[in-house]
Motif scaffolding. Structure first.
Motif, PDB file in Angstrom:
ATOM      1  N   ASP A 142       0.832  -1.209   0.000  1.00  0.00           N
ATOM      2  CA  ASP A 142       0.000   0.000   0.000  1.00  0.00           C
ATOM      3  C   ASP A 142       0.863   1.254   0.000  1.00  0.00           C
ATOM      4  O   ASP A 142       0.551   2.233  -0.686  1.00  0.00           O
ATOM      5  CB  ASP A 142      -0.924   0.001   1.228  1.00  0.00           C
ATOM      6  CG  ASP A 142      -1.959  -1.105   1.186  1.00  0.00           C
ATOM      7  OD1 ASP A 142      -2.301  -1.539   0.071  1.00  0.00           O
ATOM      8  OD2 ASP A 142      -2.397  -1.551   2.249  1.00  0.00           O
ATOM      9  N   SER A 151       1.359  10.422  -3.753  1.00  0.00           N
ATOM     10  CA  SER A 151       0.348  10.803  -2.767  1.00  0.00           C
ATOM     11  C   SER A 151       0.986  11.243  -1.457  1.00  0.00           C
ATOM     12  O   SER A 151       2.103  10.848  -1.124  1.00  0.00           O
ATOM     13  CB  SER A 151      -0.592   9.628  -2.488  1.00  0.00           C
ATOM     14  OG  SER A 151      -1.246   9.206  -3.661  1.00  0.00           O
ATOM     15  N   LEU A 153       0.520  11.100   2.723  1.00  0.00           N
ATOM     16  CA  LEU A 153      -0.001  10.084   3.631  1.00  0.00           C
ATOM     17  C   LEU A 153      -0.182  10.662   5.027  1.00  0.00           C
ATOM     18  O   LEU A 153       0.654  11.439   5.497  1.00  0.00           O
ATOM     19  CB  LEU A 153       0.960   8.891   3.723  1.00  0.00           C
ATOM     20  CG  LEU A 153       1.220   8.065   2.467  1.00  0.00           C
ATOM     21  CD1 LEU A 153       2.243   6.977   2.763  1.00  0.00           C
ATOM     22  CD2 LEU A 153      -0.062   7.453   1.947  1.00  0.00           C
ATOM     23  N   ASP A 154      -1.276  10.275   5.661  1.00  0.00           N
ATOM     24  CA  ASP A 154      -1.435  10.455   7.100  1.00  0.00           C
ATOM     25  C   ASP A 154      -1.196   9.083   7.722  1.00  0.00           C
ATOM     26  O   ASP A 154      -1.971   8.141   7.476  1.00  0.00           O
ATOM     27  CB  ASP A 154      -2.830  10.953   7.447  1.00  0.00           C
ATOM     28  CG  ASP A 154      -3.046  12.397   7.015  1.00  0.00           C
ATOM     29  OD1 ASP A 154      -2.179  13.219   7.334  1.00  0.00           O
ATOM     30  OD2 ASP A 154      -4.059  12.693   6.360  1.00  0.00           O
ATOM     31  N   GLN A 156      -0.290   6.518  11.112  1.00  0.00           N
ATOM     32  CA  GLN A 156      -0.206   6.290  12.549  1.00  0.00           C
ATOM     33  C   GLN A 156       1.095   5.536  12.779  1.00  0.00           C
ATOM     34  O   GLN A 156       1.226   4.376  12.414  1.00  0.00           O
ATOM     35  CB  GLN A 156      -1.409   5.464  13.028  1.00  0.00           C
ATOM     36  CG  GLN A 156      -2.740   6.186  12.927  1.00  0.00           C
ATOM     37  CD  GLN A 156      -2.847   7.305  13.944  1.00  0.00           C
ATOM     38  OE1 GLN A 156      -2.601   7.111  15.132  1.00  0.00           O
ATOM     39  NE2 GLN A 156      -3.210   8.498  13.474  1.00  0.00           N
ATOM     40  N   THR A 165       0.383  10.666  14.935  1.00  0.00           N
ATOM     41  CA  THR A 165      -0.014  10.875  13.544  1.00  0.00           C
ATOM     42  C   THR A 165       1.019  11.749  12.846  1.00  0.00           C
ATOM     43  O   THR A 165       1.401  12.800  13.367  1.00  0.00           O
ATOM     44  CB  THR A 165      -1.394  11.537  13.460  1.00  0.00           C
ATOM     45  OG1 THR A 165      -2.356  10.699  14.102  1.00  0.00           O
ATOM     46  CG2 THR A 165      -1.815  11.741  12.010  1.00  0.00           C
ATOM     47  N   HIS A 167       1.915  13.569   9.053  1.00  0.00           N
ATOM     48  CA  HIS A 167       1.459  13.930   7.712  1.00  0.00           C
ATOM     49  C   HIS A 167       2.700  14.054   6.836  1.00  0.00           C
ATOM     50  O   HIS A 167       3.515  14.963   7.034  1.00  0.00           O
ATOM     51  CB  HIS A 167       0.675  15.246   7.763  1.00  0.00           C
ATOM     52  CG  HIS A 167       0.005  15.587   6.465  1.00  0.00           C
ATOM     53  ND1 HIS A 167      -0.695  14.661   5.709  1.00  0.00           N
ATOM     54  CD2 HIS A 167      -0.070  16.761   5.773  1.00  0.00           C
ATOM     55  CE1 HIS A 167      -1.173  15.243   4.632  1.00  0.00           C
ATOM     56  NE2 HIS A 167      -0.809  16.514   4.649  1.00  0.00           N
ATOM     57  N   SER A 202      -1.324   2.261  10.590  1.00  0.00           N
ATOM     58  CA  SER A 202      -2.386   2.489   9.620  1.00  0.00           C
ATOM     59  C   SER A 202      -2.031   3.721   8.810  1.00  0.00           C
ATOM     60  O   SER A 202      -1.153   4.499   9.192  1.00  0.00           O
ATOM     61  CB  SER A 202      -3.737   2.686  10.313  1.00  0.00           C
ATOM     62  OG  SER A 202      -3.726   3.845  11.128  1.00  0.00           O
ATOM     63  N   MET A 203      -2.702   3.895   7.683  1.00  0.00           N
ATOM     64  CA  MET A 203      -2.400   5.028   6.818  1.00  0.00           C
ATOM     65  C   MET A 203      -3.632   5.461   6.051  1.00  0.00           C
ATOM     66  O   MET A 203      -4.510   4.657   5.741  1.00  0.00           O
ATOM     67  CB  MET A 203      -1.270   4.698   5.844  1.00  0.00           C
ATOM     68  CG  MET A 203      -1.515   3.458   4.996  1.00  0.00           C
ATOM     69  SD  MET A 203      -0.183   3.128   3.831  1.00  0.00           S
ATOM     70  CE  MET A 203      -0.779   4.028   2.395  1.00  0.00           C
ATOM     71  N   HIS A 204      -3.698   6.739   5.781  1.00  0.00           N
ATOM     72  CA  HIS A 204      -4.774   7.306   4.964  1.00  0.00           C
ATOM     73  C   HIS A 204      -4.119   8.044   3.807  1.00  0.00           C
ATOM     74  O   HIS A 204      -3.239   8.884   4.004  1.00  0.00           O
ATOM     75  CB  HIS A 204      -5.648   8.262   5.783  1.00  0.00           C
ATOM     76  CG  HIS A 204      -6.628   9.029   4.939  1.00  0.00           C
ATOM     77  ND1 HIS A 204      -7.745   8.434   4.389  1.00  0.00           N
ATOM     78  CD2 HIS A 204      -6.644  10.333   4.543  1.00  0.00           C
ATOM     79  CE1 HIS A 204      -8.412   9.339   3.700  1.00  0.00           C
ATOM     80  NE2 HIS A 204      -7.771  10.498   3.770  1.00  0.00           N
ATOM     81  N   VAL A 205      -4.538   7.727   2.596  1.00  0.00           N
ATOM     82  CA  VAL A 205      -3.953   8.328   1.396  1.00  0.00           C
ATOM     83  C   VAL A 205      -4.715   9.603   1.060  1.00  0.00           C
ATOM     84  O   VAL A 205      -5.943   9.605   0.962  1.00  0.00           O
ATOM     85  CB  VAL A 205      -3.996   7.345   0.208  1.00  0.00           C
ATOM     86  CG1 VAL A 205      -3.384   7.989  -1.032  1.00  0.00           C
ATOM     87  CG2 VAL A 205      -3.260   6.057   0.553  1.00  0.00           C
ATOM     88  N   SER A 206      -3.964  10.691   0.898  1.00  0.00           N
ATOM     89  CA  SER A 206      -4.561  11.979   0.538  1.00  0.00           C
ATOM     90  C   SER A 206      -4.428  12.202  -0.958  1.00  0.00           C
ATOM     91  O   SER A 206      -3.437  11.792  -1.579  1.00  0.00           O
ATOM     92  CB  SER A 206      -3.873  13.117   1.306  1.00  0.00           C
ATOM     93  OG  SER A 206      -4.265  14.370   0.806  1.00  0.00           O
TER      94      SER A 206
END
Length: 314
Positions: A142, A151, A153-154, A156, A165, A167, A202-206
């Motif tokens: 991922d 991208s 990423l945010d 954890q 967290t 960024h 964990s990660m969130h894609v911006s």
């Protein structure tokens, strides 16, 4: 025209069209529809993923996004490629692991019997060994996908201070000593920090992009300016010199005297002190730290902890 040449031409034709009918191929190559069906079966047996659509207007669809034409390798080249894949065998987590395993198997099966015997024999004597870590890196693929798409990423991220967290805009990923690392620009401070991928919980894609001219290879090859520079000065015995030659961080800056002793005198980042303290503690009297005082205090603390763990009256 030979059958092999015809198969290659049809492979290139269907790969470009993606969707087609048997009649289209028959018209393009001036052959019968019955012959087309035989060729398509041959291509399917060779690994081309073709889906047949049923019905009056049915045809065929090539499922994969891109298909490469056949490439001819010499026997030595094929063996070399096989061993290039084998060099990654000891990594627990790899991107494209399934595909690499498939390619490796195809290469091995394509070799003549004598070449297969050579590969089998070489595997008994050659290994590209890395310590196979028990640590899992479930987000590796991922993270790589996000990097390819430029991208942000945010994440954890777990560190000594706990899970926080971050960024970031990752520059890339690289493997070292059985672990995967991700240098990334910390967007709040615009400083480049190094993260271990297995510590990303964990990660969130911006969707937001980030303009940067820094590429992974440049980052790896360029000297990194310390964020909080501090002088490291260590006097080394002959054994200390030998040990430091095996440490990539010190190998290039190590100065060796004519009698075999030596020293390290360089600027490091203050944040690296905890990391290098365990290395110099392991060297004991073979590495006498002159500066910085913070590192000397850490080494004393390590020694006191060990003494407290093993008191004389125990």
């Amino acid at each position: 025209m030979s059958k092999a040449k015809r198969l290659i031409d049809i492979l290139l034709f269907v790969s470009a069209k993606k969707q087609f009918t048997a009649q289209e191929i028959a018209d393009a190559f001036n052959i019968s529809v019955r012959t087309v069906h035989r060729y398509l079966l041959d291509l399917s047996d060779m690994g081309l993923p073709i889906y047949a659509e049923q019905g009056r207007n049915g045809g065929y669809t090539v499922l994969s996004s891109t298909i490469l034409p056949p490439i001819l390798f010499t026997e030595v080249e094929a063996v070399a490629i096989f061993f290039a894949f084998q060099s990654l065998h000891y990594y627990r987590d790899l991107p494209f692991y399934t595909e690499m395993k498939s390619v490796s198997q195809k290469l091995y099966e394509s070799l003549q019997k004598e070449a297969q015997k050579k590969v089998d024999s070489l595997q008994s004597y050659i290994a590209f060994w890395n310590p196979k870590r028990a640590i899992s890196t479930p987000l590796l693929s991922d993270v790589l996908e996000a990097i390819i798409n430029h991208s942000q990423l945010d994440i954890q991220y777990e560190s000594k201070s706990g899970i926080t967290t971050k960024h970031v805009h990752p520059i890339g990923v690289y493997a070292h000593d059985g672990l995967w690392y991700m240098p990334a620009i910390h967007l709040q401070t615009e400083k480049t920090l190094l993260f271990r991928v297995d510590r990303i919980h964990s990660m969130h894609v911006s969707d937001k992009g980030y303009e940067t001219t820094v590429h992974l290879q440049q980052w790896l090859e360029s000297p990194h300016e310390p964020q909080q520079p501090i002088r490291l000065h260590v006097e080394l015995t002959r054994e200390g010199v030998r040990q430091c030659r095996s440490e990539p961080n010190f190998e290039k800056v190590l100065v060796t005297n004519s009698n075999g002793t030596g020293y390290i005198d360089m600027m490091i980042d203050q944040g690296e002190i905890h990391f290098i303290s365990s290395f110099f503690y392991r060297l004991g009297p073979d590495a006498i730290v002159q500066e910085p005082p913070e590192l000397i205090q850490l080494l004393r603390k390590h020694a006191q902890t060990i003494l407290a763990t093993y008191p004389l009256d125990s």
